[in-house]
Write an enzyme that holds these catalytic residues in place. Structure first.
Site, PDB file in Angstrom:
ATOM      1  N   ASP C 127       0.809  -1.224   0.000  1.00  0.00           N
ATOM      2  CA  ASP C 127       0.000   0.000   0.000  1.00  0.00           C
ATOM      3  C   ASP C 127       0.840   1.270   0.000  1.00  0.00           C
ATOM      4  O   ASP C 127       0.299   2.368  -0.126  1.00  0.00           O
ATOM      5  CB  ASP C 127      -0.922   0.013   1.223  1.00  0.00           C
ATOM      6  CG  ASP C 127      -2.034  -1.008   1.123  1.00  0.00           C
ATOM      7  OD1 ASP C 127      -2.291  -1.501   0.005  1.00  0.00           O
ATOM      8  OD2 ASP C 127      -2.641  -1.322   2.157  1.00  0.00           O
ATOM      9  N   GLY C 170      -6.066  -0.852  -0.689  1.00  0.00           N
ATOM     10  CA  GLY C 170      -5.839   0.398   0.049  1.00  0.00           C
ATOM     11  C   GLY C 170      -6.890   0.589   1.128  1.00  0.00           C
ATOM     12  O   GLY C 170      -7.900   1.221   0.890  1.00  0.00           O
ATOM     13  N   ILE C 272      -4.858 -10.367  -7.517  1.00  0.00           N
ATOM     14  CA  ILE C 272      -3.916 -10.302  -8.645  1.00  0.00           C
ATOM     15  C   ILE C 272      -3.005  -9.085  -8.517  1.00  0.00           C
ATOM     16  O   ILE C 272      -1.966  -9.017  -9.153  1.00  0.00           O
ATOM     17  CB  ILE C 272      -4.593 -10.284 -10.035  1.00  0.00           C
ATOM     18  CG1 ILE C 272      -5.611  -9.160 -10.162  1.00  0.00           C
ATOM     19  CG2 ILE C 272      -5.259 -11.612 -10.318  1.00  0.00           C
ATOM     20  CD1 ILE C 272      -6.122  -8.994 -11.605  1.00  0.00           C
TER      21      ILE C 272
END
Lengths: 341, 341, 341, 341
Positions: C127, C170, C272
């Site tokens: 992130d 996120g 993914i």
């Protein structure tokens, strides 16, 4: 000649390659005028068209989607629809029509052909489930997107010792799952044609874990368990006592997690399978379909569609072409089973 | 059964997929023992082998090249070579041999088959020039690498208003150039089968510039001008008065630059076309070839190779399979010409 | 020296590059012995380790995930955990420890450092939300996966005149959404740091449609509307009158469809984004982190982690490094807003 | 305001992203009019311009090259050039100019700035050799293309037990070779800043073969041997007794083949490194450069260029920015050497 062209149904990588080939071959090769209809049969009914010249198709070969737009409009489901189509073709002086689409779009084409319109269809189904052609364009691209996802998921699965379930397109036919699963080294592949045994799936996952690696389960959106619904022994169920967690992928992941005692996660690939630049195979196939369609038009053919047989582009009757789905046959599925577990 | 496997000739994406499929199908499906020979026929002659178990082939599906290594060694060109091969097979108890390779490798297989060895070949040529099969694995990957290069070169060419010449593999057959050029939207494609007219090439480039875009010329390494050699009117020449600037690609770029009065650059793709992870098409084809080879072995077949016809894997006589090259036929080349200029 | 290494928390492209660099630099550069612990702190507690030699790390640079496995085990949350860690390090003769991980993993490292263990951390968060470093590896790869998905979705959106909502990773920080949205040409980007106004989102979508193109909305999984929940005026709601359709992505798509009167679809990229081969940026960053960690160990540093500042790898105190999240600042978000609509 | 924009020098992935950002920010954010000059300074001299509106930049973000075209024309090298530039800007009412380019293009900008034109430069060099900025856009894309080639070549090298030499861009600075080599796991990396010892290169290759793998040598086009020229002990030489086989790549391959006694092949990547769609890193960096340039113009800045420092876009004096090349420093090269062999 004055040729009309349209794209109907779901979009598919390669549509622009067909359009470009038709225009290049028509304009350069035969001196044709090509007219594009916007948004499939909707545009034909409304006479919503745009002239397609060489400049209109520059640079569109590598682009996904369709510059003409698409819709699922069916003139035969609209009051006065067929009459509007005929009037529109008449008014615009269209001498031949090249509809690019799947079962629905070509079904309309078949009926228009019977009504006297000169039609040469180009088959399009990302699911590759059309019996009359070896392959349809878009399929190879979709398989590629799914395979790349599987390649990526192997490493994250192995790192976390978890099962990953990948849900791919395929409502009635499991071609994308079969090819992507075989290309990606999946531990299990589940397709609509072969209702699956939940116990066997769980057993394959356990077997894979036992070998020190993590299982990847590839499942068509239309795959179904052989005996009833997927049922978790614990956890939230719906009013009918069945677990409904979005599509088959997430439901299966939840069940595998429960039954193997190890984490499982689902990925639903969705629309990324149908967008974006076409693979080389699809660009060549789509281009050749476009070229062959124009050739057929100039040969005076009608009521046919172009199709791939081996390495040849052939012509097949529209009426037969859309008569039945091409399903994954038992022997192809059996062939893949040696890799399960 | 005890099955030997080897890979010969130039490497090709998909070789590992064949090896994996043979091992999975042999070991899991039939309880076979599979023995891998190192570096093609060299390893068979020397008895240089390694047992291939399920664990040996884990994770190799997406990898390019061949885990067995390869060579161009031909036992029939070595003194006592065939005898050493037979002795080696005898000593290792090999009951059937699956050689994966092109014309040379399969030529040896053919002769060994005639000498009584049970052989089932798997065809491999990145050039796709084998007449007995619709496609060979590796070809689609090579076309993809070339197409991506062409996609990239379009934008740099247009920005600088310069011609870009892309030299691709293909000594005798122009399949890579034809497919990559069609998929990449090349302005000209030149193949060995159709000696080219320099004036026409230059004219296509001029025409492309006139449309406001820059030409991409895709040329097989084996393509040749129709009338003599490429000759620059100015600049350095060799002792024979001919310009020899590396391969055909750079030579052609120099000539186009001189004749169009605009910059031209050449890119020779070389070995990146044959390395790296196979495309989905190639992974599926190679896997199915491997499965079919094992099936053929267990059916008692010999002297044959597996091949693709449409969507089916079939068996063809080795002697016929390698008899002649599959060249780009005139009609396929003509089909592409509508895009020139 | 004898150096231990482990990977904790969620996997991330680049972990193997760090491991390889530590081994290459330690073994070749300093004659160290390197010991890998399996599955993060779990392996340290259990003394579950494997010697890492040059041969152990061959070929792992381009592979996603971590060859050491990972877990979320926190020794400080386990009865007697810290003691088991210390005993294990003692028994194995580990002189320095290089933990690779995020807030949790490095939090453990901080406390162990305070307890006298020599620790040099390597930061890892896909992130990119760690304040002490300009970038973490894995982030660039995740942005790339998301951007490629957006590239693909543009064409399918435009062809069908529908909105596409892309949900990316996120939970607390919107870096992936911000960068992927900016790189992919999104019409709206929604991040956790800036609660969004539903009306404004809908307005941007309408504006985009008005320009003749279809909107792509990129939304972090942790993004939230500014005022309450997403509520559809019609359709199924849950017991609280709120629509809960999986994550924020599908919920937002349903709402945009209702409010714009045009189809909307959601794609949830999921795992993914974190699997697969690392991007070049991430491979280089991860490699340099590994090299710098070994250098720090040999410099006698402890209680620190390596970090990127500009183009330099620097050392920062572990205690400070994990003190606070790096969020998308208002000015970076404002910068992106010029592209909305 | 009325802002002019141009792109000069070699093309580079990300140029269109800058152009788009300038137009979006200028038009939408400030109500500016933006004018694009064709083919760099050539277009400014000739007053060859095109208005850039929102519609002009739709869809160009993912495209390589530059929609404005480029050239290497330098007005200060043309008789009356500077006067023509000033007259052109006057006539078109250009209040500020945003030139995007490298040393040469920005050198012109510096002098125009000194002559009273308001200029805000955007740095562009695919070689990343500009001292004033951490990175330039295009570099990450070029590294990616080279890394993918190296990934592919590993498998073909290992299969054939041969050395592969990859020649990449970098006449004066070895950044592409250093990053691509580190990202691709090269056995040797050779850069212009550090003249190489042929014996050491050969020794690294031998060492790599001894480990059972095949060496990949990555070499900048501008790299040179430390002592004289590359000389083969046998084979064709030129009139000076030196072997000249195209660039450094092929020459080095020939020499390694001779000295190791094993086959070696060269691949010269050439123009595919600079064409095609930009990487996510480059799209974001280029976009932010464009936004920052417009902000600088509206702040009244002139004689500056935008630059990346850490994660911030800053402004630096044009005169200083182009003063010296950023070369690979000895410590960065030494850092990479641990991976040699």
């Amino acid at each position: 000649m004055r040729i009309g062209i349209l794209t109907g149904g779901g979009d598919c990588p390669g549509l622009n390659a067909v359009i470009r080939a038709v225009v290049r071959k028509g304009v350069t090769g035969h001196g044709d005028e090509v007219v594009g209809f916007r948004d499939g049969w909707r545009g034909v009914m409304d006479g919503d068209s745009v002239p397609l010249e060489l400049a209109s198709v520059r640079g569109i070969l590598p682009r996904g989607g369709t510059v003409l737009g698409t819709s699922r409009t069916n003139p035969y489901a609209v009051d006065g629809g067929p009459e509007r189509v005929l009037a529109s073709l008449e008014r615009l002086g269209i001498e031949a029509l090249i509809p690019i689409g799947g079962e629905d779009t070509l079904g309309v084409a078949t009926r228009l052909g019977e009504a006297g319109v000169r039609v040469v269809g180009v088959p399009k189904t990302i699911d590759n489930d059309l019996d009359a052609t070896d392959y349809t364009f878009g399929f190879d691209t979709a398989v590629g997107v799914a395979m790349e996802a599987i390649d990526r998921l192997h490493t994250t699965g192995d790192s976390h010792h978890r099962t990953l379930v990948v849900e791919v397109m395929g409502r009635h036919a499991g071609w994308i799952a079969l090819h992507a699963g075989m290309a990606g080294g999946a531990s299990v592949v589940l397709v609509p044609e072969h209702p699956f045994d939940v116990d066997a799936v769980v057993e394959h996952c356990r077997h894979r874990f036992a070998s020190g690696f993590s299982p990847i389960v590839v499942v068509s959106e239309g795959a179904k368990p052989a005996n009833g619904d997927l049922v978790l022994s614990t956890g939230a169920k719906d009013a009918f006592g069945h677990v409904r967690l979005g599509g088959i992928g997430p439901a299966l992941a939840a069940l595998i997690e429960e039954r193997t005692g190890r984490e499982a996660r689902a990925v639903v690939l969705g629309h990324i399978q149908r967008g974006g630049t076409p693979s080389p195979f699809d660009r060549v196939l789509a281009t050749r379909f476009g070229l062959a369609a124009v050739a057929a038009v100039h040969d005076g053919a009608t009521g046919i569609m172009v199709a791939l047989r081996g390495t040849d582009i052939v012509r097949v009757r529209l009426s037969e072409a859309t008569a039945q789905l091409k399903l994954v046959p038992p022997e192809r599925y059996a062939e893949a089973e040696v890799f399960f577990g």
